[in-house]
Design an enzyme around this catalytic site. Sequence first.
Site, mmCIF file in Angstrom:
data_model
loop_
_atom_site.group_PDB
_atom_site.id
_atom_site.type_symbol
_atom_site.label_atom_id
_atom_site.label_comp_id
_atom_site.label_asym_id
_atom_site.label_seq_id
_atom_site.Cartn_x
_atom_site.Cartn_y
_atom_site.Cartn_z
ATOM 1 N N HIS A 261 0.822 -1.211 0.000
ATOM 2 C CA HIS A 261 0.000 0.000 0.000
ATOM 3 C C HIS A 261 0.856 1.261 0.000
ATOM 4 O O HIS A 261 1.808 1.389 0.783
ATOM 5 C CB HIS A 261 -0.927 -0.001 1.225
ATOM 6 C CG HIS A 261 -1.827 1.201 1.277
ATOM 7 N ND1 HIS A 261 -2.948 1.299 0.503
ATOM 8 C CD2 HIS A 261 -1.735 2.347 1.994
ATOM 9 C CE1 HIS A 261 -3.535 2.462 0.744
ATOM 10 N NE2 HIS A 261 -2.814 3.113 1.637
ATOM 11 N N HIS A 298 -3.949 4.918 10.942
ATOM 12 C CA HIS A 298 -2.971 5.998 11.009
ATOM 13 C C HIS A 298 -3.507 7.156 11.839
ATOM 14 O O HIS A 298 -4.707 7.416 11.883
ATOM 15 C CB HIS A 298 -2.556 6.475 9.615
ATOM 16 C CG HIS A 298 -3.689 6.809 8.696
ATOM 17 N ND1 HIS A 298 -4.496 5.855 8.125
ATOM 18 C CD2 HIS A 298 -4.131 7.992 8.223
ATOM 19 C CE1 HIS A 298 -5.390 6.423 7.333
ATOM 20 N NE2 HIS A 298 -5.196 7.731 7.389
ATOM 21 N N GLU A 305 -7.448 16.016 7.884
ATOM 22 C CA GLU A 305 -7.664 15.390 6.581
ATOM 23 C C GLU A 305 -9.122 15.553 6.159
ATOM 24 O O GLU A 305 -10.033 15.049 6.815
ATOM 25 C CB GLU A 305 -7.306 13.905 6.652
ATOM 26 C CG GLU A 305 -7.620 13.119 5.393
ATOM 27 C CD GLU A 305 -7.569 11.617 5.639
ATOM 28 O OE1 GLU A 305 -6.450 11.108 5.847
ATOM 29 O OE2 GLU A 305 -8.641 10.978 5.638
ATOM 30 N N HIS A 336 -7.447 6.761 12.782
ATOM 31 C CA HIS A 336 -8.475 6.156 11.938
ATOM 32 C C HIS A 336 -7.819 5.226 10.922
ATOM 33 O O HIS A 336 -6.610 5.209 10.748
ATOM 34 C CB HIS A 336 -9.307 7.235 11.223
ATOM 35 C CG HIS A 336 -8.534 8.046 10.236
ATOM 36 N ND1 HIS A 336 -7.639 9.023 10.609
ATOM 37 C CD2 HIS A 336 -8.516 8.032 8.883
ATOM 38 C CE1 HIS A 336 -7.117 9.581 9.541
ATOM 39 N NE2 HIS A 336 -7.618 9.000 8.476
#
Length: 392
Positions: A261, A298, A305, A336
């Site tokens: 990822h 993270h 964000e 989250h």
Amino acid sequence: MPFYRSLGQVPHKRHVQFRKPDGGLYREELMGTEGFSSDSALLYHTYAPTDVVAVTTWDIDGRETTPNHPLKPRLVHTHKVDEGGDAVTGRRLLASNEDVRVSYVVADQPSPLYRNAMGDEMYFVESGTARVETVFGALEVGPRDFVIMPTSATHRWVPTGDEPVRLLIAESNGGIRPPKRYVSKSGQFLEHSPYCERDLRGPAEPLIVEGDDVDVYVRHRAGGTIYTYAHHPFDVVGWDGHLYPYAFNMDDYEPIIGRIHQPPPTFQAFEAPGFVICSFVPHKVEYHPDAVIVPYNHANVDSDELMFYVDAAGGARAGHGIDAGTITWHPAGFIHGPHTNELEMAVQAYNAGMIEIKNMRAVMIDTFRPLELGEASLASEDSDYLATWRNA
């Protein structure tokens, strides 16, 4: 802008006599950034661009904000604030801090002439089409276009289709440009950049409009002012330089993938003082045999964000109310990541060879100072969003 353009009529050298057919001089206007020490454009007007005949106050409503306290994630439904109006005076404030103001508007009528005297603006076209008329010329824009409008460029938005044009807007207090790591010292896009000069659309020809006593709405640090000019500001017969408006479609962004990822900076499209803008587009999944193809948990330790979903979230995320036009807001300090069912379902689907493409389109604005809530977020948020993180 990272490369030079010249449009219309310009003389062979800067700051020399350039005369109109009647023998009079064209009037130069140098639009320069950082006090004549950075990018600029030199425009040639038929009339003096300083001929102001009246000045009045423009009262900009809805600028009040509320701190995100207690600190929690938010889910905002922008389509609940689609009242209509124009792209300038109809904006609804979603979030802001000292560096950026994020707004949303559903424009169903032409805007007044406008310029932002504080910084560049990024417009993202969620849907609809429009003609963006500017002092540099016109741009025809449509779904999934980014439009970068430089500081103090007079322009207006004119919807052109049968439906209104939906816009996500970021007003910067500085410049908005491609990330420095994408360009050479001389300003050329490098080979590893996910887009290049060929993907950027600038005006094709000068735009001349006749008119007298023309109003221009100006946003500045003290508020708003309306200048009335003796002549229409769209009287530029030619210009050159590195500073001008341009459009870039998110579908021309070439995603960079890896065996595992990839983090959000892989999808960064623009940078500005205090925030970045990312363009998430469909791309091949990771190809490590044990890859986990959804993000890891993270903690945004130094950024808020905002993720604006152009398309409704698919897969396991589809059950959490993330429809087209929604914004997930995950503030600094909130951990989250994928929900448990999303994580397990993604691994199972990957192992079974059922997933080849991640069909996600989203615009992410990450800020490096906390954001406060605007009235549009307070009016359209889903108060149950926090509950979706239980047992995640």
